[in-house]
Write a protein that holds these residues in place. Structure first.
Motif, PDB file in Angstrom:
ATOM      1  N   MET A   1       0.819  -1.213   0.000  1.00 39.90           N
ATOM      2  CA  MET A   1       0.000   0.000   0.000  1.00 39.90           C
ATOM      3  C   MET A   1       0.857   1.269   0.000  1.00 39.90           C
ATOM      4  O   MET A   1       0.510   2.264  -0.646  1.00 39.90           O
ATOM      5  CB  MET A   1      -0.936  -0.016   1.211  1.00 39.90           C
ATOM      6  CG  MET A   1      -1.882   1.163   1.274  1.00 39.90           C
ATOM      7  SD  MET A   1      -2.958   1.304  -0.187  1.00 39.90           S
ATOM      8  CE  MET A   1      -4.044  -0.098   0.082  1.00 39.90           C
TER       9      MET A   1
ATOM     10  N   ARG B   1       1.665   2.041  -3.592  1.00 39.37           N
ATOM     11  CA  ARG B   1       0.627   1.960  -4.628  1.00 39.37           C
ATOM     12  C   ARG B   1       0.549   3.220  -5.477  1.00 39.37           C
ATOM     13  O   ARG B   1       0.470   3.140  -6.706  1.00 39.37           O
ATOM     14  CB  ARG B   1      -0.736   1.664  -3.990  1.00 39.37           C
ATOM     15  CG  ARG B   1      -1.857   1.560  -5.018  1.00 39.37           C
ATOM     16  CD  ARG B   1      -3.193   1.225  -4.378  1.00 39.37           C
ATOM     17  NE  ARG B   1      -3.349  -0.197  -4.186  1.00 39.37           N
ATOM     18  CZ  ARG B   1      -4.436  -0.768  -3.633  1.00 39.37           C
ATOM     19  NH1 ARG B   1      -5.412   0.008  -3.194  1.00 39.37           N
ATOM     20  NH2 ARG B   1      -4.512  -2.069  -3.504  1.00 39.37           N
TER      21      ARG B   1
ATOM     22  N   ASP C   1      -6.398  -4.919  -9.093  1.00 39.96           N
ATOM     23  CA  ASP C   1      -5.313  -4.395  -8.276  1.00 39.96           C
ATOM     24  C   ASP C   1      -4.041  -4.328  -9.127  1.00 39.96           C
ATOM     25  O   ASP C   1      -4.000  -4.846 -10.240  1.00 39.96           O
ATOM     26  CB  ASP C   1      -5.087  -5.325  -7.080  1.00 39.96           C
ATOM     27  CG  ASP C   1      -4.556  -4.582  -5.863  1.00 39.96           C
ATOM     28  OD1 ASP C   1      -3.877  -3.557  -6.054  1.00 39.96           O
ATOM     29  OD2 ASP C   1      -4.826  -5.027  -4.733  1.00 39.96           O
TER      30      ASP C   1
ATOM     31  N   GLU D   1      -9.229  -1.209   6.774  1.00 42.25           N
ATOM     32  CA  GLU D   1      -9.524  -1.398   5.355  1.00 42.25           C
ATOM     33  C   GLU D   1     -10.719  -0.551   4.918  1.00 42.25           C
ATOM     34  O   GLU D   1     -11.701  -0.407   5.662  1.00 42.25           O
ATOM     35  CB  GLU D   1      -9.806  -2.875   5.076  1.00 42.25           C
ATOM     36  CG  GLU D   1     -10.040  -3.199   3.614  1.00 42.25           C
ATOM     37  CD  GLU D   1     -10.079  -4.684   3.340  1.00 42.25           C
ATOM     38  OE1 GLU D   1     -10.225  -5.058   2.165  1.00 42.25           O
ATOM     39  OE2 GLU D   1      -9.960  -5.480   4.297  1.00 42.25           O
ATOM     40  N   CYS D   2     -10.626  -0.004   3.691  1.00 42.27           N
ATOM     41  CA  CYS D   2     -11.772   0.636   3.038  1.00 42.27           C
ATOM     42  C   CYS D   2     -12.485  -0.438   2.233  1.00 42.27           C
ATOM     43  O   CYS D   2     -11.920  -0.983   1.274  1.00 42.27           O
ATOM     44  CB  CYS D   2     -11.306   1.761   2.117  1.00 42.27           C
ATOM     45  SG  CYS D   2     -10.464   3.105   2.964  1.00 42.27           S
TER      46      CYS D   2
ATOM     47  N   THR E   1      -6.432   9.117  -2.206  1.00 43.02           N
ATOM     48  CA  THR E   1      -5.560   8.731  -1.094  1.00 43.02           C
ATOM     49  C   THR E   1      -6.091   9.286   0.222  1.00 43.02           C
ATOM     50  O   THR E   1      -6.416  10.467   0.326  1.00 43.02           O
ATOM     51  CB  THR E   1      -4.124   9.236  -1.328  1.00 43.02           C
ATOM     52  OG1 THR E   1      -3.588   8.596  -2.492  1.00 43.02           O
ATOM     53  CG2 THR E   1      -3.236   8.905  -0.144  1.00 43.02           C
TER      54      THR E   1
ATOM     55  N   ILE F   1      -3.651   5.110   2.450  1.00 40.82           N
ATOM     56  CA  ILE F   1      -4.481   4.116   1.774  1.00 40.82           C
ATOM     57  C   ILE F   1      -4.922   4.741   0.457  1.00 40.82           C
ATOM     58  O   ILE F   1      -5.724   5.684   0.449  1.00 40.82           O
ATOM     59  CB  ILE F   1      -5.716   3.718   2.611  1.00 40.82           C
ATOM     60  CG1 ILE F   1      -5.279   3.126   3.960  1.00 40.82           C
ATOM     61  CG2 ILE F   1      -6.583   2.718   1.845  1.00 40.82           C
ATOM     62  CD1 ILE F   1      -6.439   2.755   4.868  1.00 40.82           C
ATOM     63  N   THR F   2      -4.376   4.253  -0.643  1.00 38.66           N
ATOM     64  CA  THR F   2      -4.759   4.736  -1.971  1.00 38.66           C
ATOM     65  C   THR F   2      -5.812   3.789  -2.520  1.00 38.66           C
ATOM     66  O   THR F   2      -5.521   2.618  -2.777  1.00 38.66           O
ATOM     67  CB  THR F   2      -3.548   4.809  -2.915  1.00 38.66           C
ATOM     68  OG1 THR F   2      -2.567   5.678  -2.332  1.00 38.66           O
ATOM     69  CG2 THR F   2      -3.954   5.357  -4.272  1.00 38.66           C
ATOM     70  N   TYR F   3      -7.011   4.290  -2.697  1.00 32.36           N
ATOM     71  CA  TYR F   3      -8.175   3.448  -2.985  1.00 32.36           C
ATOM     72  C   TYR F   3      -8.242   3.033  -4.450  1.00 32.36           C
ATOM     73  O   TYR F   3      -8.069   3.853  -5.357  1.00 32.36           O
ATOM     74  CB  TYR F   3      -9.453   4.201  -2.601  1.00 32.36           C
ATOM     75  CG  TYR F   3     -10.722   3.462  -2.954  1.00 32.36           C
ATOM     76  CD1 TYR F   3     -11.153   2.384  -2.188  1.00 32.36           C
ATOM     77  CD2 TYR F   3     -11.473   3.822  -4.067  1.00 32.36           C
ATOM     78  CE1 TYR F   3     -12.311   1.696  -2.515  1.00 32.36           C
ATOM     79  CE2 TYR F   3     -12.628   3.144  -4.404  1.00 32.36           C
ATOM     80  CZ  TYR F   3     -13.038   2.076  -3.620  1.00 32.36           C
ATOM     81  OH  TYR F   3     -14.176   1.391  -3.956  1.00 32.36           O
TER      82      TYR F   3
ATOM     83  N   ASN G   1      -7.677  -2.863  -0.243  1.00 34.90           N
ATOM     84  CA  ASN G   1      -7.455  -1.488   0.229  1.00 34.90           C
ATOM     85  C   ASN G   1      -7.248  -1.470   1.745  1.00 34.90           C
ATOM     86  O   ASN G   1      -8.051  -0.917   2.485  1.00 34.90           O
ATOM     87  CB  ASN G   1      -8.640  -0.606  -0.162  1.00 34.90           C
ATOM     88  CG  ASN G   1      -8.819  -0.499  -1.661  1.00 34.90           C
ATOM     89  OD1 ASN G   1      -7.970   0.018  -2.366  1.00 34.90           O
ATOM     90  ND2 ASN G   1      -9.937  -1.010  -2.165  1.00 34.90           N
ATOM     91  N   HIS G   2      -6.180  -2.106   2.198  1.00 34.50           N
ATOM     92  CA  HIS G   2      -5.967  -2.197   3.638  1.00 34.50           C
ATOM     93  C   HIS G   2      -4.529  -1.867   4.010  1.00 34.50           C
ATOM     94  O   HIS G   2      -3.618  -1.892   3.180  1.00 34.50           O
ATOM     95  CB  HIS G   2      -6.305  -3.604   4.143  1.00 34.50           C
ATOM     96  CG  HIS G   2      -5.144  -4.549   4.082  1.00 34.50           C
ATOM     97  ND1 HIS G   2      -4.816  -5.255   2.951  1.00 34.50           N
ATOM     98  CD2 HIS G   2      -4.206  -4.879   5.016  1.00 34.50           C
ATOM     99  CE1 HIS G   2      -3.741  -5.990   3.181  1.00 34.50           C
ATOM    100  NE2 HIS G   2      -3.344  -5.784   4.419  1.00 34.50           N
TER     101      HIS G   2
END
Length: 766
Positions: A237, A240, A258, A523-524, A560, A582-584, A590-591
């Motif tokens: 992450m 990313r 991903d 996580e998102c 982000t 966390i870059t979605y 996304n964790h």
């Protein structure tokens, strides 16, 4: 030297022999467990596919075992050790072959019995002939025949050769052993199994990602030494955003997976390996070709041949390669191109002929290329969204396709463009038509007093200043005062953002209450997947902290978030960062997983505190505060997040909202808006009024009643907009409206004074 000889002897006569026997025993135990499953579930199609893969994986173990045996016999072995090693390798290799034969025989027997049952039932019901044996059964038969024949041949060959050798010495030996040639021959047969056993299985060695990122390497045993320690997984992450910046994608190319990287790479093999991974089938990707782009030898290249498989539960892509560093999947949704000249230009979409765009003369000073993309409204997808997230779309009743318009360079924002769209529309006295315009992440909702909108049956013509994307929607009237909600719903409907929740978990399997150490997994998670995701994590030992889940939030692709950790904890990292990122990515992993331990500090808040920020924002939008006592004493499933009460205040958040509303009342008081009216020109006041929802005709009447006095007219317009009560949301709307009409300087003043909790004075504008 003596010690080295002893170590060599123990290794070859004890360690190697034990490893070979253990491997053979594991294969036998696996098959003993699988045969009852084969007999029970072979008739079930989905279970059949699952079993086929399991059978092939068992074969893979046999393949790898054989290849290892070959390697052992090819390397120099001390003279006093070689005989035992070769004999044991041969024995266990044959045991493994017999084990595999039992599994194949069970599959063939069950398959034939199933076909016989179906044939009997079919004869009773329908005279039509039964289909011939499946490809799978034929392949298994073929394999079994080859194995039996080869084992017999190897056994006979060894006895003959061994007896010939022993006859010269006057001895005979009928025991069943093998030489190097025999071992190589058996290895070749196993290698040939790859293309024969099952359509849905892969008789190769499989490397799954231990972090469960759904990316797998399949390879034949002859390259397993080249694969070495390589494995696949989602890129870390922390890296990313760097990888995303590196991948050469255009604005028309959208990621659907991903970003996967080769750990301990790069991967380089003499024969092709197969890469299998999952992707997210978005509604916008329907009927579109999914493409894979891979980094090979330091350069990103499109993969020529990609296989795609999907069912109700998952969607997979696979490709073959000999060289790999990283890869991802994307779909290309091409924009249409329009050449706009300084004269009037008209564009008609080929994707949807109802969509037309008219560019006014003088919009551009020289000919420019403008990209136009029609984003279709998918009623079925919206229905699914409402079903999975009932509160996600409440204000928008109907909406047209969204017309995205992009242009590089400058244009005259005072010139108009006209956009025609179509929409199935039913008028309702409790609803109203609005225009939604958008560009570069900005979204505005304009009612009929703020824009020009003409309707002709199901066609709508919108006229607006500057280059904006356009859509027309019918919304419930009550949502005219909740335009932020309408903006969010519009972005959700067209996939510009995703509805998510931030969830906080503690890894129960890695928690040590005595030492006060633990892992926090944050996580998102996409809202439509959250129930299954949380349940699966619980099975894996990740327990969600009670009362820690965020409210529904919307996240853009590649957005982000910043996570800061504070309080009575410290990070168990060699080089702890100031904050985590966390870059979605939609549908991706996304964790962040953070190793921590309790570390008491009287100068810090009495919690393990996690605060989440948007980039370039000073205030957190979500926070989780876990009491240290919970982390030290309670079982993981009883840990509960608490509201942080600073200085024993009953509810700090409520107090903040109260202060914000009080500041809004001061900012929108008569004295304050009078001071704002003084610095607005006649044009500023008129344009600001339109942006705030006050029509130009109302402003013109007010001007007449004020005898043309600009100050009094501006004051009356602002009072008309404010109404009887001032609210915090109205100040935010005033600030954004000032920016829209070009008075960014005034917007900055209002924003700064509002933060200070007071109204505007004359001195603020000096």
């Amino acid at each position: 030297m003596v010690l080295n000889c002893i170590c060599f002897y123990r290794y070859y006569n004890k360690t190697v022999l034990d490893i070979l026997e253990l491997w053979s025993s594991c294969s036998s135990a696996t098959v003993d467990l699988m045969i009852p499953l084969v007999e029970q579930y072979w008739e079930n199609q989905s279970e059949f596919e699952h079993l086929a893969k399991k059978i092939s994986n068992t074969c893979s173990a046999c393949v790898k075992f054989t290849a290892m045996t070959v390697n052992i016999t090819e390397h120099p072995i001390p003279e006093n050790c070689g005989s035992d090693v070769k004999e044991k390798a041969t024995q266990e290799m044959n045991n493994t072959a017999d084990t595999l034969s039992r599994l194949i025989q069970a599959a063939i027997k069950t398959s034939k019995e199933e076909e016989g049952t179906k044939e009997t039932e079919q004869e009773k019901k329908d005279p039509e002939p039964v289909k011939e044996s499946t490809d799978v059964t034929a392949s298994l038969n073929n394999l079994l025949t080859q194995l039996d024949a080869l084992q017999m041949e190897l056994s006979n060959q060894y006895v003959i050769e061994k007896n010939e050798q022993n006859t010269e010495g006057g001895e005979t030996d009928d025991s069943c052993k093998n030489d190097q040639q025999a071992i190589n021959k058996l290895a070749n047969v196993y290698t040939g199994v790859v293309d024969k056993i099952c359509e849905n299985g892969k008789v190769t060695v499989c490397i799954d990602d231990p972090n469960r990122s759904d990316a797998t390497i399949y390879y034949k045993p002859d390259v397993y030494t080249e694969v070495a320690n390589c494995s696949l997984g989602s890129c870390p992450m922390r890296d990313r955003d760097t990888w995303l910046d590196e991948i050469p994608l255009t604005s028309d190319q959208v990621l659907v997976s991903d970003v996967y990287v080769v750990r301990n790479g790069p991967l380089r093999t003499s024969a092709e390996v197969e890469i299998d991974f999952t992707y997210v089938p978005l509604s916008s990707t329907k009927n579109k070709t999914i493409k894979v782009i891979a980094k090979q030898d330091g350069e990103w290249k499109e993969v020529e041949t990609v296989n795609e498989e999907s069912d109700e539960s998952s969607a997979h892509l696979s490709f073959k390669t000999k060289c790999l560093e990283a890869f991802t999947a994307y779909v290309e949704i091409l924009s249409e191109t329009c050449e706009v000249t300084p004269e009037e230009t008209t564009f008609t979409s080929e994707v949807n002929p109802d969509v037309k765009v008219i560019f006014s003369p003088g919009l551009v000073a020289e000919t420019k290329q403008i990209k136009i993309k029609v984003i279709p409204y998918d009623a079925k997808e919206v229905a699914n969204l409402k079903e999975q997230c009932p509160d996600s779309v409440r204000g928008i009743m109907a909406v047209s396709d969204a017309v995205e318009i992009r242009m590089d360079g400058e244009c005259d924002d005072t010139k108009n463009i006209s956009v025609q769209v179509s929409m199935d529309d039913e008028e309702d006295q409790d609803s109203q038509l609005v225009v939604i315009r958008f560009k570069e992440g900005k979204v505005q909702v304009l009612d009929k007093s703020q824009c020009r909108l003409k309707k002709d049956r199901n066609l709508f013509l919108v006229e607006t200043k500057g280059v904006w994307g356009i859509a027309v929607a019918r919304i419930r009237k009550i949502f005219l005062n909740m335009r932020d909600t309408v903006k969010k719903e519009f972005q959700l409907i067209f996939g510009l953002v995703q509805l998510c929740n931030i969830c906080t978990f503690i890894d129960d399997s890695q928690r040590n209450k005595e030492e006060g150490s633990f892992f926090v997994w944050i996580e998102c998670i996409d809202k439509n997947m959250i129930r299954d995701d949380v349940e699966n994590k619980e099975k894996a030992g990740l327990i969600e902290v009670k009362q820690s889940r965020s409210k529904d939030i919307t996240l853009r692709q590649k957005q982000t978030l910043i996570l800061k950790v504070d309080g009575q904890v410290k990070l168990r990292l060699a080089d702890p960062p100031d904050a985590f990122k966390i870059t979605y990515l939609i549908g991706a992993d996304n964790h962040v997983n953070i190793p921590m331990e309790v570390h008491r500090d009287q100068e810090k808040i009495p919690y393990a505190a996690f605060a989440f920020y948007e980039e370039d924002c000073a205030h957190p939008f979500h926070s989780v505060n876990i009491p240290v006592r919970d982390l030290s004493e309670l079982p993981t499933d009883e840990i509960t997040a608490k509201t942080f009460n600073k200085n024993n205040e009953s509810n700090n958040l409520r107090e903040q909202m109260k202060q914000k509303e009080e500041a809004a009342r001061k900012m929108l008081s008569h004295d304050s808006i009078m001071n704002l009216s003084r610095v607005l020109s006649e044009r500023d006041g008129r344009m600001l009024g339109v942006q705030l929802g006050v029509s130009e005709s109302w402003t013109a009447n007010a001007k007449d009643e004020c005898d043309g006095d600009i100050l009094r007219t501006n004051f009356r317009v602002l009072c008309e907009w404010r109404g009887k009560a001032a609210r915090a949301a109205m100040v935010d709307f005033l600030i954004s409206s000032l920016k829209t009409v070009g008075r960014i300087d005034l917007a900055n003043v209002v924003s700064e004074i509002y933060k200070n909790g007071r109204g505007l004075s004359k001195l603020d504008f000096d």
